[in-house]
Design an enzyme around this catalytic site. Sequence first.
Site, PDB file in Angstrom:
ATOM      1  N   GLY A  77     -40.243  17.226  39.035  1.00  0.00           N
ATOM      2  CA  GLY A  77     -39.477  16.816  37.864  1.00  0.00           C
ATOM      3  C   GLY A  77     -38.374  15.889  38.342  1.00  0.00           C
ATOM      4  O   GLY A  77     -37.664  16.207  39.312  1.00  0.00           O
ATOM      5  N   ARG A 124     -41.494  10.909  47.495  1.00  0.00           N
ATOM      6  CA  ARG A 124     -42.217  10.527  46.280  1.00  0.00           C
ATOM      7  C   ARG A 124     -41.693   9.161  45.857  1.00  0.00           C
ATOM      8  O   ARG A 124     -40.485   8.974  45.721  1.00  0.00           O
ATOM      9  CB  ARG A 124     -42.017  11.568  45.157  1.00  0.00           C
ATOM     10  CG  ARG A 124     -42.605  12.929  45.529  1.00  0.00           C
ATOM     11  CD  ARG A 124     -42.753  13.821  44.321  1.00  0.00           C
ATOM     12  NE  ARG A 124     -43.816  13.372  43.441  1.00  0.00           N
ATOM     13  CZ  ARG A 124     -43.959  13.807  42.185  1.00  0.00           C
ATOM     14  NH1 ARG A 124     -43.102  14.646  41.671  1.00  0.00           N
ATOM     15  NH2 ARG A 124     -44.964  13.366  41.454  1.00  0.00           N
ATOM     16  N   CYS A 165     -46.638  16.765  29.806  1.00  0.00           N
ATOM     17  CA  CYS A 165     -46.073  17.183  31.088  1.00  0.00           C
ATOM     18  C   CYS A 165     -44.904  18.158  30.894  1.00  0.00           C
ATOM     19  O   CYS A 165     -44.867  18.912  29.907  1.00  0.00           O
ATOM     20  CB  CYS A 165     -45.676  15.971  31.943  1.00  0.00           C
ATOM     21  SG  CYS A 165     -45.542  16.375  33.711  1.00  0.00           S
ATOM     22  N   ASP A 210     -39.850   9.183  34.516  1.00  0.00           N
ATOM     23  CA  ASP A 210     -39.541   9.198  35.947  1.00  0.00           C
ATOM     24  C   ASP A 210     -38.764   7.949  36.332  1.00  0.00           C
ATOM     25  O   ASP A 210     -37.932   7.983  37.238  1.00  0.00           O
ATOM     26  CB  ASP A 210     -40.832   9.317  36.763  1.00  0.00           C
ATOM     27  CG  ASP A 210     -41.454  10.692  36.548  1.00  0.00           C
ATOM     28  OD1 ASP A 210     -42.102  10.884  35.505  1.00  0.00           O
ATOM     29  OD2 ASP A 210     -41.253  11.570  37.396  1.00  0.00           O
ATOM     30  N   LYS A 229     -45.500  10.492  33.477  1.00  0.00           N
ATOM     31  CA  LYS A 229     -46.738  11.160  33.884  1.00  0.00           C
ATOM     32  C   LYS A 229     -47.969  10.489  33.291  1.00  0.00           C
ATOM     33  O   LYS A 229     -47.970  10.114  32.119  1.00  0.00           O
ATOM     34  CB  LYS A 229     -46.669  12.626  33.431  1.00  0.00           C
ATOM     35  CG  LYS A 229     -47.807  13.515  33.871  1.00  0.00           C
ATOM     36  CD  LYS A 229     -47.973  13.552  35.361  1.00  0.00           C
ATOM     37  CE  LYS A 229     -46.701  13.896  36.081  1.00  0.00           C
ATOM     38  NZ  LYS A 229     -46.730  13.684  37.534  1.00  0.00           N
TER      39      LYS A 229
HETATM   40  P1  RI2 Z   1     -37.211  15.566  33.935  1.00  0.00           P
HETATM   41  C1  RI2 Z   1     -42.091  14.660  35.904  1.00  0.00           C
HETATM   42  O1  RI2 Z   1     -42.763  14.174  37.022  1.00  0.00           O
HETATM   43  C2  RI2 Z   1     -42.779  14.293  34.613  1.00  0.00           C
HETATM   44  O2  RI2 Z   1     -43.429  13.041  34.666  1.00  0.00           O
HETATM   45  C3  RI2 Z   1     -41.605  14.303  33.666  1.00  0.00           C
HETATM   46  O3  RI2 Z   1     -41.843  13.617  32.455  1.00  0.00           O
HETATM   47  C4  RI2 Z   1     -40.545  13.609  34.519  1.00  0.00           C
HETATM   48  O4  RI2 Z   1     -40.761  14.132  35.834  1.00  0.00           O
HETATM   49  C5  RI2 Z   1     -39.132  13.798  34.088  1.00  0.00           C
HETATM   50  O5  RI2 Z   1     -38.713  15.136  34.259  1.00  0.00           O
HETATM   51  P2  RI2 Z   1     -43.479  15.137  38.117  1.00  0.00           P
HETATM   52  O6  RI2 Z   1     -42.416  15.488  39.140  1.00  0.00           O
HETATM   53  O7  RI2 Z   1     -36.316  14.802  34.843  1.00  0.00           O
HETATM   54  O8  RI2 Z   1     -44.074  16.341  37.436  1.00  0.00           O
HETATM   55  O9  RI2 Z   1     -36.953  15.252  32.505  1.00  0.00           O
HETATM   56  O10 RI2 Z   1     -44.548  14.251  38.731  1.00  0.00           O
HETATM   57  O11 RI2 Z   1     -37.175  17.056  34.220  1.00  0.00           O
END
Ligand code: RI2
Length: 320
Positions: free
Chosen positions: A24, A66, A131, A200, A211
């Site tokens: 996230g 990442r 997501c 992201d 996502k």
């Molecule tokens: P918050 C996540 O990426 C999702 O794509 C989600 O929409 C984004 O981060 C933002 O998350 P991943 O780490 O900062 O699951 O709002 O690839 O929590």
Amino acid sequence: MEPGDVRESVAETAEEIAAMEVRGAATIAREAVEALRDQATESTAGDAETLRMELQTAARRLRETRPTAVSLPNALRFVLERMEGDDLESLRASVVTTADEFLERLDRAQADLGRIGANRLQDGDTVMTHCHSTDVLACIETAREQGKELDAVVKETRPRKQGHLTAKQLRDLGVPVTLIVDSAATRYIEDVDHVFVGADSIRADGSVVNKIGTRGLAVLARDVGTPVTVAAQTLKLDPDTFAGHAVEIENRADEEVIDEETRSDLGEVEVANPAFDVTPPRHVDAVVTERGLFPPEGIVALMRELYGTTPTRPWEEGET
Ligand code: RI2
């Protein structure tokens, strides 16, 4: 730990982020800054210059985990650009103060964003999500605190199924949830009042990197006239795109898509597993930040206000 070494816990945090045990966009930013703070407090460096070098190495290590979520480099940049001090102890103290300030700002930004995003939601609305986004959940949580009754249609979000986490947290907020496979979004889109997704990274042109599957959902929503709201703190704005850099889309391991047994059953097939896609601004109605609600085309002005002109990449300073 020898002077100049990066703490074991920095390496562990980096591994957890890379493996998505910590995930996230906002959460990885938080953990990375905590790791930098730990590096400062527990360093055995004998002088400020050595500590500075350790912090840059730690930041690079964390940065490399990442590539897509810009919250990570933005968070590291926040600490590295603001830390100051010619002697070891004042530098150490400054990293701690700056990291704590960042963490406090992060919490405040999400709370402020939640209050603004909640205004988009009316009592009785149904929201479709994709997501798992803490920024989206902040909007829904605030709306619930305001007494609004909401329903949710939650896309499971293959391959890692972060939708399960969203479903669980929405249930805890008292929101009835219908969990669907990603391809069922077409069937349910006309039953919902809003699509809410996180981000992201957001590019200077207002396009939203989120996502994989977000773009298809936004196109679908536009087709039936359902508004698409992106909940994203300004930490998700990518200042490098202002200077012409592209956003790198992370490709993850095949094993997230198929297991070994399935692979040998299928024989020779290519597996592709891009983690993110890019939704053009024309498919986004609004971006909710802690600074207010913006049309995606207005993001460039906000970015200019926050970052000025070309930003620096302080973790690259030690490199040749
Ligand atoms: P918050 C996540 O990426 C999702 O794509 C989600 O929409 C984004 O981060 C933002 O998350 P991943 O780490 O900062 O699951 O709002 O690839 O929590």
